[in-house]
Design an enzyme around this catalytic site. Structure first.
Site, PDB file in Angstrom:
ATOM      1  N   GLU A 119       0.911  -1.013   0.127  1.00  0.00           N
ATOM      2  CA  GLU A 119      -0.038   0.046   0.011  1.00  0.00           C
ATOM      3  C   GLU A 119       0.867   1.078  -0.029  1.00  0.00           C
ATOM      4  O   GLU A 119       0.537   2.410  -0.572  1.00  0.00           O
ATOM      5  CB  GLU A 119      -0.857   0.097   1.167  1.00  0.00           C
ATOM      6  CG  GLU A 119      -1.903   1.199   1.165  1.00  0.00           C
ATOM      7  CD  GLU A 119      -2.651   1.452   2.515  1.00  0.00           C
ATOM      8  OE1 GLU A 119      -3.311   0.392   2.876  1.00  0.00           O
ATOM      9  OE2 GLU A 119      -2.897   2.532   2.873  1.00  0.00           O
ATOM     10  N   SER A 144      -8.407  -9.399   6.089  1.00  0.00           N
ATOM     11  CA  SER A 144      -8.297 -10.231   4.802  1.00  0.00           C
ATOM     12  C   SER A 144      -8.403 -11.535   4.963  1.00  0.00           C
ATOM     13  O   SER A 144      -8.120 -12.377   4.056  1.00  0.00           O
ATOM     14  CB  SER A 144      -6.917  -9.899   4.129  1.00  0.00           C
ATOM     15  OG  SER A 144      -5.932  -9.984   5.164  1.00  0.00           O
ATOM     16  N   SER A 175       0.182 -10.043   5.931  1.00  0.00           N
ATOM     17  CA  SER A 175      -0.816  -9.182   6.240  1.00  0.00           C
ATOM     18  C   SER A 175      -0.734  -7.927   7.330  1.00  0.00           C
ATOM     19  O   SER A 175      -0.348  -8.328   8.506  1.00  0.00           O
ATOM     20  CB  SER A 175      -2.057  -9.667   6.604  1.00  0.00           C
ATOM     21  OG  SER A 175      -3.158  -8.892   7.182  1.00  0.00           O
TER      22      SER A 175
END
Ligand code: GRG
Length: 635
Positions: A154, A296, A251
Site C-alpha cells: 500500500e 483479509s 498481512s
C-alpha cells in the site's frame, strides 16, 4: 450473548455437572470471539472483482501481486483460474490484468497500458481517498509525510502516485527525527490505512510538535475496519491469557492486531494462519482465549480454527461489537486507462499535471553515474510548474480522435520538455534576461548560465527520445511522423526562427511580420500538440485539417493573450515580469493593434476556433473550453 453461524455453545449453558460421579464438567477454556472481525468491504470487493472477471472473461485472468494478503483467498482464486504474478511484464499482452486492493503506483498502470493489458483496478476506495488527498497536497506545494511501513504494497502504491521525493515515509519517531526538513516547511501527513491507531496518534503528535505548517486529512486515513478490529480485540485482550489472530504474516492489519492485543495487556498474542497452525500447548494452558481475524481473513479460516479449539474442550462465545454497514460499489470491469481524465477543465488539468509530472520524473530518471546537477536542473525546469496547456491540448485532441491517454501523456511530456527548454533559453541574459519564471527564479538564476544552456539541450534531446520510444506508439511510422513534425516545429520555421524574428526585427516591421513571428514562436508548438494528438488517433485527413485550422487560430490567440498580459497582467499571477515589451520598445499584437484591438482580434480568433470544431459535435467541448481559456486566461 450472541449466537453465531459457527454453532458455538454459550459458556456452560448445556451442562449439568454431577460432582460425585464425574470430573468437573465445566469446559476448561472459554474462547471470546471478537466482533467485528474478518473481511472488510474493500477486501470483499477486490475478491469479487476477480471472481466476476473470471465469469465475464473466462480463465485465466492475471492478478498482479496477492489481491489481498491471505493465502487461503489466493489459493481459492487460483483454483478458479486466476494466475498471480509479481510484475506486469509476466502477463501476456492483451490479457485481463487485475491490480490488487492495496493500490498500485502509476508506473504499474502505465506498464500495463504499454502492454495493452485489459486492466481492472481493484484498489480499495479508502486507499484511493489517500491517493487523492496526497495529490491535492502535492499540487498545493506541500511535502507529504506518509505514516506507514516502508515496503508495504500500500505504501509503495501510494508513493508511486507522485514524483519521487514528493513523499517521505515515516514509521517511527526516529524516522521523523532523521528527516532533513525545515520546521517551517509546508507539510501534510497521510496514514497507511492499516496502521495502528495508537502508533499513528503518536506519530501525528510528534509531527505537529516538530513542524508548524502541517495539513491533516479531513477524516482519519486509517480504515474503519482496521479501527473496529483493533478496538474489538483491545476490549477483550486484557481478560485473555492468549489471543489468536487469524491471518497471514504478510498481512499488515493482521500483525497490527497482534501488537494491539499485546499492548492492551494480553501476555501471549499470536498470529495463526488456520486450524492446523493452532498452538495446542498454549491453548491447553489458557483459561480464556481471545480470537479475532484480520480484514483479509475469510470466515472459513475462523470456522476451521473454532473447530480445532472445540476439539481442545473450548466453548466459543461471540462478544458484542460495532455493526459494520460499509459497502462499496463493485469494481468496474470496464478496462481502465484508455480514457483521459474526466470532469471540468480544472479537474482534468489537475490530474494531467500530476500525470505529466510523473512521466517527466520517470523520463529524467535518477540513474547512477549521471550528472546530478544536470538532472536537478532539468527537473527544476519541467516539474511542478506551468499551466500544461500544450499537454492538455495533445491529450484532448488524442481523446477526441480515439488515441490512448498514456500515449498522449508521453507526447505531452515531450512537448513540455521542448516548451521548458524554450523558456529556459528565452530567459537567459543573451535573450530576454529574466529573473523570474513561473513564480520563482529563472533556471540560470537558480543554477547558472552554463547549466541552463545544457539543461535546455538535454531536455530537447529527451523530448526526441520520448517520442521515438516504442511506448509512445506501437506503429513506427506514427513515431517517425511525431519526431519529424516536432523537428519542424522547433527549427527555422518554428520556435528558433520565431525567436530570431523577435530578437532581430526588421526596422519597419509589417503587421504580417509580427503575426508570423508569433505564429512561429508560440503557434508552432501549439499546432504540434494538435497535430500529434491527431496522429496518435490516426484520424482522417479531413479531421486533421479541421484540427489544424483550430490549432492555427488557437496558437495566435494564445500569443495575443500573452502580449495583452504583458500590459495588463499582475506579475504575481502571471509568475514573471510584465511590461517588458513596452520597456524594450518591442513590437507585439498590443503595440500593433492596441489593447482594445487585440481583444477584438482575440474574440474573432476564438470564433474561428469554434467554427473549426463544428464537425466534431459535443465531443469537442474540451477543446472549446481550451479555446475559451486561452482567450480569457490571467496567467
Ligand atoms: C526549441 C530549438 C529551440 C529553440 C528555442 C528561446 C527560443 C528558441 C524560443 C522562445 C520561444 C518562446 C519563449 C515563446 C513564448 C511562448 C509563450 C507564450 C510562453 C508562455 O507559455 P505558457 O503561458 O507558459 O503556456 P507556462 O509557464 O504556463 O507553461
Amino acid at each position: 450473548m450472541l449466537q453465531n453461524a459457527l454453532g458455538e455453545q454459550r459458556y456452560g449453558a448445556s451442562l449439568t455437572p454431577t460432582p460425585d460421579v464425574c470430573p468437573p464438567a465445566l469446559p476448561q477454556r472459554q474462547v471470546l470471539l471478537a466482533n467485528p472481525r474478518g473481511f472488510c468491504a474493500g477486501v470483499q470487493r477486490a475478491i469479487e472483482a476477480v471472481e466476476r472477471a473470471l465469469e465475464h472473461d473466462g480463465a485465466p485472468v492475471y492478478v498482479r501481486r496477492a489481491i489481498v494478503h491471505n493465502r487461503t483467498v489466493v489459493e481459492r482464486l487460483e483454483r478458479l483460474g486466476a494466475v498471480f504474478v509479481q510484475e506486469i511484464d509476466e502477463i501476456p499482452s492483451g490479457a485481463v490484468a487485475i491490480l490488487s486492493a492495496h493500490g498500485s503506483a502509476r508506473s504499474v498502470v502505465r506498464a500495463a497500458q504499454a502492454r495493452a493489458l485489459r486492466m481492472i483496478d481493484a484498489v480499495c476506495p479508502l486507499v484511493t481517498k489517500v491517493h487523492a488527498e496526497i495529490e491535492g497536497w502535492y499540487r498545493a506545494g506541500r511535502h507529504v509525510l506518509l505514516i506507514g511501513h516502508t515496503g508495504h504494497p500500500e505504501v509503495v502504491g501510494t508513493l508511486g502516485q507522485l514524483p519521487t521525493g514528493a513523499v517521505s515515509v515515516v514509521c517511527t519517531p526516529e524516522d521523523l527525527e532523521a528527516l532533513d526538513l525545515a520546521p517551517n516547511m509546508a507539510l501534510a501527513y497521510a496514514v497507511q490505512t492499516t496502521f495502528s491507531q495508537r502508533d499513528a496518534a503518536e506519530m501525528i503528535a510528534a509531527i505537529k510538535a516538530r513542524f508548524r505548517d502541517v495539513a491533516a486529512p479531513r477524516s482519519s486515513d486509517i480504515c474503519y475496519a482496521t479501527s473496529n478490529r483493533q478496538d474489538a480485540i483491545s476490549a477483550i485482550a486484557a481478560q485473555c491469557d492468549l489471543v489468536l489472530v487469524a491471518g497471514d504474516t504478510m498481512s499488515s492489519n493482521a500483525r497490527r492486531l497482534v501488537e494491539v492485543a499485546s499492548a492492551a495487556g494480553c501476555p501471549d498474542a499470536r498470529l495463526i494462519s488456520g486450524g492446523a497452525d493452532l498452538p495446542r500447548g498454549a491453548v491447553l494452558r489458557a483459561k480464556r482465549i481471545g480470537l479475532t481475524a484480520a480484514a483479509s481473513t475469510p470466515d472459513s479460516v475462523v470456522a476451521e480454527i473454532c473447530e480445532a479449539l472445540r476439539e481442545l474442550d473450548c466453548t466459543i462465545t461471540e462478544t458484542p461489537g460495532a455493526i459494520e454497514r460499509v459497502r462499496f460499489r463493485p469494481v468496474s470491469l470496464e478496462p481502465l486507462g484508455l480514457r483521459s481524465p474526466e470532469g471540468s477543465i480544472k479537474d482534468r488539468l489537475a490530474r494531467l499535471r500530476t500525470d505529466i509530472d510523473t512521466t517527466l520524473e520517470a523520463a529524467i530518471g535518477h540513474a547512477r553515474g549521471r550528472d546530478r546537477r544536470l538532472a536537478d536542473a532539468m527537473r527544476y525546469a519541467t516539474i511542478g510548474g506551468g499551466k500544461r496547456f500544450r499537454a492538455l491540448l495533445v491529450t484532448a485532441v488524442s481523446d477526441l480522435v480515439g488515441g490512448a491517454y498514456d500515449q498522449a501523456l508521453r507526447v505531452g511530456a515531450a512537448i513540455e520538455c521542448v516548451h521548458a527548454q524554450s523558456l529556459v533559453h528565452d530567459d537567459l541574459p543573451c535573450m530576454d534576461d529574466d529573473d523570474r519564471r513561473r513564480g520563482r527564479p529563472t533556471l540560470h538564476r537558480k543554477f547558472d548560465e552554463a547549466t541552463a544552456v545544457l539543461a535546455g539541450d538535454a531536455l530537447l534531446a529527451l523530448a526526441f527520445e520520448i517520442l521515438a520510444e516504442e511506448a509512445t506508439h506501437p506503429d513506427p511510422a506514427v513515431r517517425a511522423q511525431l519526431v519529424l513534425s516536432m523537428a519542424r516545429s522547433i527549427g527555422q520555421d518554428g520556435l528558433a526562427g520565431g525567436q530570431m524574428m523577435d530578437l532581430y526585427p526588421s526596422a519597419r516591421p509589417r503587421p504580417d511580420d509580427i503575426f508570423e513571428c508569433e505564429s512561429r514562436k508560440t503557434g508552432a508548438l501549439i499546432r504540434y500538440a494538435v497535430v500529434a494528438g491527431s496522429l496518435l488517433g490516426q484520424c482522417s485527413a479531413e479531421d486533421r485539417n479541421r484540427l489544424i485550422a483550430f490549432a492555427d487560430n488557437l496558437g495566435l490567440v494564445f500569443q495575443i493573450r500573452d502580449d495583452m498580459l504583458d500590459s495588463i497582467g499582475d506579475p504575481a499571477v502571471v509568475g514573471k515580469a510584465v511590461g517588458k515589451d513596452a520597456r524594450a520598445g518591442r513590437n507585439s499584437a498590443t503595440t500593433l493593434l492596441g489593447l482594445e484591438g487585440a481583444a477584438v482580434q482575440s474574440s474573432l480568433l476564438e470564433s474561428a476556433c469554434h467554427q473549426a470544431l463544428d464537425g466534431f459535435g459535443p465531443k469537442a467541448s474540451p477543446l472549446r473550453e481550451l479555446a475559451r481559456f486561452a482567450v480569457n486566461r490571467m496567467h
